[in-house]
Design an enzyme around this catalytic site. Sequence first.
Site: not given
Ligand code: 5GP
Length: 125
Positions: A39-40, A96, A103, A109, A111
Amino acid sequence: MTVDIHQPYDDDNIFARILRGEIPCKKVYENDHVLAFHDINPQAPVHILVVPKGRYVSWDDFSIKASDQEMAAFVRAVGEISRDSSLNKGYRLIVNCGHDADQLVPHLHIHILGGKVLGAHLVQS
Ligand code: 5GP
């Protein structure tokens, strides 16, 4: 913007672009059905995202449309990645799904979080 659980798949979402190699990622694992990368914006010492290669908006979408082979590959990859990531003291899996779960990226995805004691915190009050 949060994901609408019923929205159509957007081929320009950030994980679709990572899957096509248009945006770099720190790859952890890959097979025919799955890609995993760091994760970034990590929320724990280990924070890995595992994504199916198929076009699935969310867990809801995946559970309806994915083949048994894709589902098995996804679940087994999560286990394999966790075992290979020194998470032998445990880890947390989070998916999520949709607006109420916040989400943000409209490609399924999961985590994988770990590398420290995470506590029992699940939801914000
Ligand atoms: P969500 O809230 O959709 O479950 O989580 C999305 C996740 O994607 C977040 O933890 C966010 O830090 C990660 N993320 C968003 N953009 C990027 C990206 O460009 N590269 C990576 N490696 N992770 C990302």
